[in-house]
Design a protein around this motif. Structure first.
Motif, PDB file in Angstrom:
ATOM      1  N   GLY A  68       2.516  10.568  -5.100  1.00 52.50           N
ATOM      2  CA  GLY A  68       2.126   9.235  -4.657  1.00 52.50           C
ATOM      3  C   GLY A  68       2.122   8.229  -5.791  1.00 52.50           C
ATOM      4  N   SER A 123      -3.690   3.899  -1.266  1.00 55.30           N
ATOM      5  CA  SER A 123      -3.304   5.260  -0.884  1.00 55.30           C
ATOM      6  C   SER A 123      -3.382   6.243  -2.052  1.00 55.30           C
ATOM      7  CB  SER A 123      -1.875   5.256  -0.327  1.00 55.30           C
ATOM      8  OG  SER A 123      -0.955   4.811  -1.311  1.00 55.30           O
ATOM      9  N   GLU A 183      -2.876  -4.408  -1.325  1.00 52.32           N
ATOM     10  CA  GLU A 183      -3.560  -3.111  -1.399  1.00 52.32           C
ATOM     11  C   GLU A 183      -2.713  -2.078  -2.152  1.00 52.32           C
ATOM     12  OE1 GLU A 183      -6.574  -2.840  -0.455  1.00 52.32           O
ATOM     13  OE2 GLU A 183      -6.960  -4.173   1.228  1.00 52.32           O
ATOM     14  N   LYS A 187       5.728   7.433  -6.828  1.00 52.03           N
ATOM     15  CA  LYS A 187       6.367   6.535  -5.868  1.00 52.03           C
ATOM     16  C   LYS A 187       5.933   5.095  -6.112  1.00 52.03           C
ATOM     17  CE  LYS A 187       6.830   9.892  -2.105  1.00 52.03           C
ATOM     18  NZ  LYS A 187       6.348  10.279  -0.758  1.00 52.03           N
ATOM     19  N   GLN A 188       4.642   4.902  -6.371  1.00 51.82           N
ATOM     20  CA  GLN A 188       4.156   3.535  -6.574  1.00 51.82           C
ATOM     21  C   GLN A 188       4.684   2.952  -7.882  1.00 51.82           C
ATOM     22  OE1 GLN A 188       3.344   2.067  -4.153  1.00 51.82           O
ATOM     23  NE2 GLN A 188       1.396   1.003  -4.133  1.00 51.82           N
ATOM     24  N   THR A 202      -3.226   0.044  -4.428  1.00 49.19           N
ATOM     25  CA  THR A 202      -3.806   1.330  -4.832  1.00 49.19           C
ATOM     26  C   THR A 202      -4.535   2.038  -3.688  1.00 49.19           C
ATOM     27  OG1 THR A 202      -5.873   0.265  -5.556  1.00 49.19           O
ATOM     28  CG2 THR A 202      -4.118   0.496  -7.198  1.00 49.19           C
ATOM     29  N   GLN A 213       0.824  -1.203   0.000  1.00 46.75           N
ATOM     30  CA  GLN A 213       0.000   0.000   0.000  1.00 46.75           C
ATOM     31  C   GLN A 213       0.862   1.259   0.000  1.00 46.75           C
ATOM     32  OE1 GLN A 213      -2.976   0.062   3.061  1.00 46.75           O
ATOM     33  NE2 GLN A 213      -3.238   2.269   2.965  1.00 46.75           N
ATOM     34  N   SER A 214       1.899   1.248   0.815  1.00 46.57           N
ATOM     35  CA  SER A 214       2.879   2.322   0.812  1.00 46.57           C
ATOM     36  C   SER A 214       4.081   1.867  -0.015  1.00 46.57           C
ATOM     37  CB  SER A 214       3.322   2.640   2.239  1.00 46.57           C
ATOM     38  OG  SER A 214       4.367   3.585   2.247  1.00 46.57           O
ATOM     39  N   ALA A 215       4.689   2.795  -0.740  1.00 45.33           N
ATOM     40  CA  ALA A 215       5.781   2.421  -1.635  1.00 45.33           C
ATOM     41  C   ALA A 215       7.007   1.900  -0.890  1.00 45.33           C
ATOM     42  CB  ALA A 215       6.179   3.614  -2.498  1.00 45.33           C
ATOM     43  N   HIS A 216       7.198   2.339   0.362  1.00 45.22           N
ATOM     44  CA  HIS A 216       8.339   1.905   1.174  1.00 45.22           C
ATOM     45  C   HIS A 216       9.667   2.117   0.452  1.00 45.22           C
ATOM     46  CE1 HIS A 216       5.869   0.323   4.350  1.00 45.22           C
ATOM     47  NE2 HIS A 216       5.229  -0.488   3.536  1.00 45.22           N
TER      48      HIS A 216
END
Length: 223
Positions: free
Chosen positions: A147, A174, A170, A150-151, A172, A91-94
């Motif tokens: 965002g 965010s 998940e 990043k993804q 997408t 969910q987060s790109a990390h």
């Protein structure tokens, strides 16, 4: 089938109380297909994904990948397969904050033990970034990326070492609706062109249109 699970179970214990989260899961994944897992919160879908990806151990059952039984391996063997053959998008790109987009991919190639030379790794990183529409941002740091950007870098990082399996939890959640569609179109394209088996957990119904198969989980079982 490149990946299968047989009777996968997962039990968590809190003191004397044992709760069975997964109750005998049989799942198969095929290269070139996106399989979406959906279900209510607490249904076990994220637990199943992390067990399938070797990020936590099952309490029972078998997992087979590319002709080998992962559940018969030790942690170091699983870690090696995960580094070489699996890709991850969350969910987060990390993204690592002090690395450029290009350096994120170079780190992944190093972690995967890529046989490519230093120059070849840079060429491959540039090629993959270009393929996800981020070639012009290869020297950018995460703080300067949107965002959606990043993804896209996270997806590039997940595929730069040419994995056979891609796990997306998940991916997408965010993002706004426009960026979500762009990311899913990209995942769909890469799954097909690179012949990857993709397992995606999502709660967003609009994203299911991009999946080849949709599997519903309920109370630790495949419904």
């Amino acid at each position: 089938m490149i990946f299968t699970t047989q009777d996968i179970r997962k039990t968590f214990k809190t003191g004397e109380v044992a709760e069975e989260i997964l109750k005998g899961i049989d799942l198969s994944l095929t290269q070139g297909e996106i399989t979406a897992l959906v279900g209510a919160s607490g249904s076990g879908k994220s637990t199943l994904l992390t067990i399938a990806a070797g990020l936590q151990l099952a309490s029972g059952g078998e997992i087979h990948f590319d002709g080998e039984e992962l559940t018969a391996m030790n942690q170091e063997q699983i870690r090696q397969i995960r580094a070489e053959s699996f890709g991850f998008v969350f969910q987060s790109a990390h993204l690592v904050p002090f690395l450029t987009a290009e350096e994120q991919l170079l780190l992944m190639l190093e972690t995967a033990g890529s046989p490519l030379s230093k120059k070849q790794r840079r060429d491959e990183a540039a090629r993959i970034l270009q393929s996800v529409g981020m070639g012009h941002r290869k020297t950018a740091y995460p703080a300067s990326l949107s965002g959606g950007e990043k993804q896209r870098v996270a997806i590039a990082r997940a595929i730069v070492h040419q994995p056979k399996l891609l796990f997306a939890d998940e991916p997408t959640a965010s993002l706004d609706s426009t960026k979500s569609r762009e990311v899913m179109e990209l995942l769909q394209q890469l799954t097909k062109t690179l012949n990857i088996a993709t397992l995606m957990v999502t709660h967003e119904e609009d994203m299911l249109a991009y999946a080849d198969r949709v599997i519903t989980m309920k109370d630790g079982r495949l419904a």
